[in-house]
Write an enzyme that holds these catalytic residues in place. Structure first.
Site, PDB file in Angstrom:
ATOM      1  N   LYS A  80       0.905  -1.375   0.234  1.00  0.00           N
ATOM      2  CA  LYS A  80      -0.004  -0.400   0.190  1.00  0.00           C
ATOM      3  C   LYS A  80       1.064   1.073  -0.367  1.00  0.00           C
ATOM      4  CE  LYS A  80      -4.418   0.913   0.643  1.00  0.00           C
ATOM      5  NZ  LYS A  80      -5.292   0.082  -0.441  1.00  0.00           N
ATOM      6  N   GLY A 180     -25.913  -1.134   1.348  1.00  0.00           N
ATOM      7  CA  GLY A 180     -24.752  -0.328  -0.420  1.00  0.00           C
ATOM      8  C   GLY A 180     -25.111  -0.813  -1.488  1.00  0.00           C
ATOM      9  N   VAL A 184     -20.160  -1.286  -6.145  1.00  0.00           N
ATOM     10  CA  VAL A 184     -20.245  -3.151  -6.872  1.00  0.00           C
ATOM     11  C   VAL A 184     -21.454  -3.265  -6.055  1.00  0.00           C
ATOM     12  CG1 VAL A 184     -19.158  -5.570  -5.369  1.00  0.00           C
ATOM     13  CG2 VAL A 184     -17.400  -3.508  -5.834  1.00  0.00           C
TER      14      VAL A 184
HETATM   15  P1  NAD Z   1     -18.832   2.771  -3.185  1.00  0.00           P
HETATM   16  O1  NAD Z   1     -18.197   3.783  -2.403  1.00  0.00           O
HETATM   17  O2  NAD Z   1     -19.326   2.899  -5.037  1.00  0.00           O
HETATM   18  O3  NAD Z   1     -20.013   2.475  -2.388  1.00  0.00           O
HETATM   19  C1  NAD Z   1     -20.514   2.280  -0.913  1.00  0.00           C
HETATM   20  C2  NAD Z   1     -21.868   2.577  -1.065  1.00  0.00           C
HETATM   21  O4  NAD Z   1     -22.057   2.122   0.593  1.00  0.00           O
HETATM   22  C3  NAD Z   1     -22.662   4.341  -1.405  1.00  0.00           C
HETATM   23  O5  NAD Z   1     -23.536   3.869  -1.957  1.00  0.00           O
HETATM   24  C4  NAD Z   1     -22.523   4.873  -0.138  1.00  0.00           C
HETATM   25  O6  NAD Z   1     -23.569   5.749  -0.229  1.00  0.00           O
HETATM   26  C5  NAD Z   1     -23.328   3.439   0.241  1.00  0.00           C
HETATM   27  N1  NAD Z   1     -23.284   3.362   1.998  1.00  0.00           N
HETATM   28  C6  NAD Z   1     -22.049   4.363   3.299  1.00  0.00           C
HETATM   29  N2  NAD Z   1     -22.890   4.000   4.471  1.00  0.00           N
HETATM   30  C7  NAD Z   1     -23.798   3.075   4.282  1.00  0.00           C
HETATM   31  C8  NAD Z   1     -24.634   2.733   5.426  1.00  0.00           C
HETATM   32  N3  NAD Z   1     -24.268   3.115   6.322  1.00  0.00           N
HETATM   33  N4  NAD Z   1     -25.460   2.278   5.482  1.00  0.00           N
HETATM   34  C9  NAD Z   1     -25.875   1.950   3.691  1.00  0.00           C
HETATM   35  N5  NAD Z   1     -25.067   2.256   2.083  1.00  0.00           N
HETATM   36  C10 NAD Z   1     -24.109   3.294   2.996  1.00  0.00           C
HETATM   37  O7  NAD Z   1     -17.798   1.602  -2.899  1.00  0.00           O
HETATM   38  P2  NAD Z   1     -17.198   0.044  -3.992  1.00  0.00           P
HETATM   39  O8  NAD Z   1     -16.615   0.788  -4.459  1.00  0.00           O
HETATM   40  O9  NAD Z   1     -18.794  -0.337  -4.287  1.00  0.00           O
HETATM   41  O10 NAD Z   1     -16.848  -0.535  -2.619  1.00  0.00           O
HETATM   42  C11 NAD Z   1     -17.864  -1.443  -1.877  1.00  0.00           C
HETATM   43  C12 NAD Z   1     -17.117  -1.634  -0.292  1.00  0.00           C
HETATM   44  O11 NAD Z   1     -16.529  -2.930  -1.446  1.00  0.00           O
HETATM   45  C13 NAD Z   1     -16.006  -1.341  -0.010  1.00  0.00           C
HETATM   46  O12 NAD Z   1     -15.661  -1.728   1.630  1.00  0.00           O
HETATM   47  C14 NAD Z   1     -15.279  -1.104  -0.569  1.00  0.00           C
HETATM   48  O13 NAD Z   1     -13.510  -1.029   0.249  1.00  0.00           O
HETATM   49  C15 NAD Z   1     -15.225  -2.917  -1.030  1.00  0.00           C
HETATM   50  N6  NAD Z   1     -14.138  -3.332  -2.241  1.00  0.00           N
HETATM   51  C16 NAD Z   1     -15.034  -2.908  -3.840  1.00  0.00           C
HETATM   52  C17 NAD Z   1     -13.636  -3.346  -4.628  1.00  0.00           C
HETATM   53  C18 NAD Z   1     -14.299  -2.728  -5.949  1.00  0.00           C
HETATM   54  O14 NAD Z   1     -13.485  -3.261  -6.640  1.00  0.00           O
HETATM   55  N7  NAD Z   1     -14.847  -1.639  -5.966  1.00  0.00           N
HETATM   56  C19 NAD Z   1     -13.386  -4.087  -4.462  1.00  0.00           C
HETATM   57  C20 NAD Z   1     -12.944  -5.129  -3.487  1.00  0.00           C
HETATM   58  C21 NAD Z   1     -13.662  -4.513  -2.586  1.00  0.00           C
END
Ligand code: NAD
Length: 347
Positions: A80, A180, A184
């Site tokens: 990282k 959420g 994803v």
């Molecule tokens: P993102 O920010 O696009 O989506 C997160 C969503 O959660 C948002 O729509 C936000 O409004 C919502 N949210 C936040 N707090 C909330 C709550 N208390 N209750 C309900 N909804 C809430 O992020 P992402 O890229 O979709 O990633 C989501 C998770 O998956 C993260 O933890 C990220 O680290 C993990 N992740 C993502 C990827 C990827 O490919 N993007 C890969 C591995 C892990």
């Protein structure tokens, strides 16, 4: 805590620091483990109040990357990096070029990717100096948005756990509560809807929840109500620590399987789920699809091959569930054990 004490606390071997006088860049590269291959992980570019905070942030996250790569059969270690965002005016291009030179000096020991505060354009600037970067433009061999691949992997993990615990071959009419609906979560809903699952969703952004309602016929519930929703699967796809002392007693699901990183507030919450008869798809194993996609850039992006690898998350999750059942142990402990076995025997 001193630097070496912090490294010991987070179980690190390497920490590289660089200050570039010309641009004012102050950057940190934390390499957690490189037994399986060069460390791969995102670069953060955000404001930190103190240097100690920046170092801790770099150290905090790469361990998960090591485990994710190990359990997924990806030939990379966990790393990282952090560039401390300078106050006031700065030359962003020069700064990321200096960071590219830092990577080049490490000779491929660490390969970077996008993370909070960095963009595809920043990765392109780094690429002008070194090849040790992913997340570049598709015309330069980039793999594009990882989210659909992460979602596909989570869907495959859900299918494995549904078969394993409910003996069901299909997701037809299965109730899945998704927390959420971001990058994803949205693609996961799409995958599940196409396979006939019934969705219950919650998001702090009402527009995102409404989009799932409109496009996939999802039922929207209040933020807190998502935990106590009657369903077969609860899929945390928002922030970390969704599974904690307050939320676990509310769960009415049989399976927890979602994309969020660090879902268990503490490892003991994995035991708690196990005691309650809820099977948990360990986060770093089930959400590795995005990493598989990004990692494939290093050897030359091959979409069909990556897709096949992501589909294989079914088998990884099945193996974890099977070993956990035989050992009568929580799945998070078994996942750690498998990752550690692979790290100890790099082939
Ligand atoms: P993102 O920010 O696009 O989506 C997160 C969503 O959660 C948002 O729509 C936000 O409004 C919502 N949210 C936040 N707090 C909330 C709550 N208390 N209750 C309900 N909804 C809430 O992020 P992402 O890229 O979709 O990633 C989501 C998770 O998956 C993260 O933890 C990220 O680290 C993990 N992740 C993502 C990827 C990827 O490919 N993007 C890969 C591995 C892990």
């Amino acid at each position: 805590m001193g630097v070496f004490s912090s490294m010991e606390h987070y179980d690190y071997g390497e920490l590289h620091l660089k200050r570039d006088a010309a641009t004012g860049m102050r950057a940190i590269i934390a390499i957690h483990d490189s037994r399986l291959g060069p460390a791969l992980g995102g670069c953060r570019f955000i404001h930190y109040d103190t240097e100690a905070e920046a170092i801790t942030d770099a150290l905090r996250l790469a361990r998960g990357m090591t485990y994710k790569a190990a359990i997924s059969g990806i030939k990379h270690g966990g790393g990282k990096s952090v560039i401390m965002r300078p106050p006031g005016q700065f030359d962003r291009t020069a700064l990321f070029r200096a960071f590219g030179q830092f990577l080049e000096d490490l000779g491929g020991h660490y390969i970077t990717a996008e993370d909070s505060g960095t963009s595809l354009e920043d990765m392109e600037v780094i690429r002008s100096v070194t090849k040790n970067v992913t997340g570049v433009k598709p015309e330069h061999g980039g793999s594009g948005d990882p989210s659909p691949y992460t979602a596909l992997g989570v869907r495959r993990g859900i299918e494995a756990l549904v078969k394993f615990t409910l003996s069901r071959d299909s997701l037809e009419d299965l109730n899945v509560a998704v927390q959420g609906i971001g990058h994803v979560g949205y693609y996961l809903c799409k995958e599940l809807h196409q396979l006939g699952a019934k969705l219950i969703v919650a998001d702090i952004d009402p527009l995102k929840a409404e989009r799932a309602q409109r496009e996939f016929g999802a039922t929207v519930v209040a933020l807190d109500a998502i935990y106590s929703t009657e369903c077969e699967v609860f899929a945390p796809c928002a922030l970390g620590s969704a599974l904690n002392d307050q939320t676990i007693p509310q769960l009415k699901c049989k399976i927890v399987a979602g994309a969020a990183n660090n879902q268990l507030a503490e490892p003991r919450h994995g035991d708690d789920l196990f005691q309650r008869g809820i099977i948990y798809g360990p986060d770093y194993a089930i959400n590795a699809g995005g990493l598989m996609n990004v990692a494939s850039e290093v050897t030359g992006y091959d979409e069909p091959k990556t897709r096949e690898q992501v589909m294989g998350i079914y088998d990884i999750i099945w193996e974890i569930a099977d070993r956990a059942k035989n050992a009568a142990q929580p799945t998070n402990q078994i996942a750690d054990m498998i990752a550690q076995e692979r790290l100890a025997n790099p082939r």
